[in-house]
Scaffold this active site. Structure first.
Site, PDB file in Angstrom:
ATOM      1  N   ARG A 160      -1.360  -6.281  -8.102  1.00  0.00           N
ATOM      2  CA  ARG A 160      -0.219  -7.203  -7.515  1.00  0.00           C
ATOM      3  C   ARG A 160      -0.212  -8.290  -8.851  1.00  0.00           C
ATOM      4  NH1 ARG A 160      -2.909  -8.304  -2.160  1.00  0.00           N
ATOM      5  NH2 ARG A 160      -4.275  -8.990  -3.580  1.00  0.00           N
ATOM      6  N   SER A 210      -2.961  -7.605   2.580  1.00  0.00           N
ATOM      7  CA  SER A 210      -3.392  -7.707   4.183  1.00  0.00           C
ATOM      8  C   SER A 210      -4.038  -9.075   4.611  1.00  0.00           C
ATOM      9  CB  SER A 210      -4.402  -6.368   4.223  1.00  0.00           C
ATOM     10  OG  SER A 210      -3.871  -5.177   3.882  1.00  0.00           O
ATOM     11  N   LYS A 263     -15.765  -8.445   4.135  1.00  0.00           N
ATOM     12  CA  LYS A 263     -14.255  -8.589   4.963  1.00  0.00           C
ATOM     13  C   LYS A 263     -14.696  -8.555   6.357  1.00  0.00           C
ATOM     14  CE  LYS A 263     -11.289  -7.007   1.293  1.00  0.00           C
ATOM     15  NZ  LYS A 263     -10.160  -6.061   0.996  1.00  0.00           N
ATOM     16  N   HIS A 267       0.880  -1.276  -0.086  1.00  0.00           N
ATOM     17  CA  HIS A 267       0.024  -0.155  -0.045  1.00  0.00           C
ATOM     18  C   HIS A 267       0.849   1.262   0.029  1.00  0.00           C
ATOM     19  CE1 HIS A 267      -2.962  -2.775   2.291  1.00  0.00           C
ATOM     20  NE2 HIS A 267      -3.744  -2.422   0.943  1.00  0.00           N
TER      21      HIS A 267
END
Length: 167
Positions: free
Chosen positions: A92, A130, A42, A18
């Site tokens: 990514r 994360s 989440k 990040h």
């Protein structure tokens, strides 16, 4: 005219990946707004307030053109309120691209005046997520390669409070 970009995310926790996108994104705009949000799909380890404070602390040395704001709305509504002309998203891997491509298309349908800009994460940071940082920490693994020392301490403290898995 000030060019404003929004970099949205849950940042639970904020990772070195990040931070790479934030550093690079801040050079593309006059003002970068980091939008810390909730995501109903989440289960966050940290509350919204804790994540906001974590992100603020991590970015404070990067410059005055970065602000941290929470939001709980459609991203495009938030971006419009902030006066943004672009959404900055980090990629990514190919799997990220498929999801982000679909989101960018939907967002363009909602507001075609705001562009989505994709930044590839630094090669050394591409595997960091994360979700994986939390999982490693919950099983007692070392996370210092993926987050700042202060964030690693916060994650370890939270894991101690909620309990490790597999012990």
């Amino acid at each position: 005219m000030t060019r404003t970009g929004v970099y949205p995310g849950t940042f639970d926790p904020i990772t070195l990946g990040h931070m790479d996108i934030i550093r690079r994104g801040a050079h593309l705009v006059d003002r970068l707004v980091i939008g810390v949000t909730t995501n109903p799909s989440k289960s966050p380890m940290f509350s919204l307030e804790e994540r906001m404070e974590m992100v603020r602390r991590e970015v404070e040395q990067l410059g005055r053109n970065i602000s941290v704001v929470s939001f709980d709305s459609l991203l495009m509504d938030f971006a419009e309120r902030e006066g943004a002309s672009m959404i900055i998203r980090g990629l990514r891997a190919v799997a990220d691209f498929e999801y982000e491509y679909q989101m960018a298309g939907m967002n363009q349908q909602l507001n075609d005046r705001i562009e989505t800009v994709f930044l590839m994460a630094d090669v050394s940071l591409q595997p960091i997520a994360s979700r994986l940082v939390k999982e490693i920490a919950l099983y007692g693994g070392e996370i210092h390669k993926f987050v700042s020392p202060a964030v690693a301490d916060e994650v370890r403290a939270r894991v101690e409070r909620i309990g490790r898995k597999g012990s």
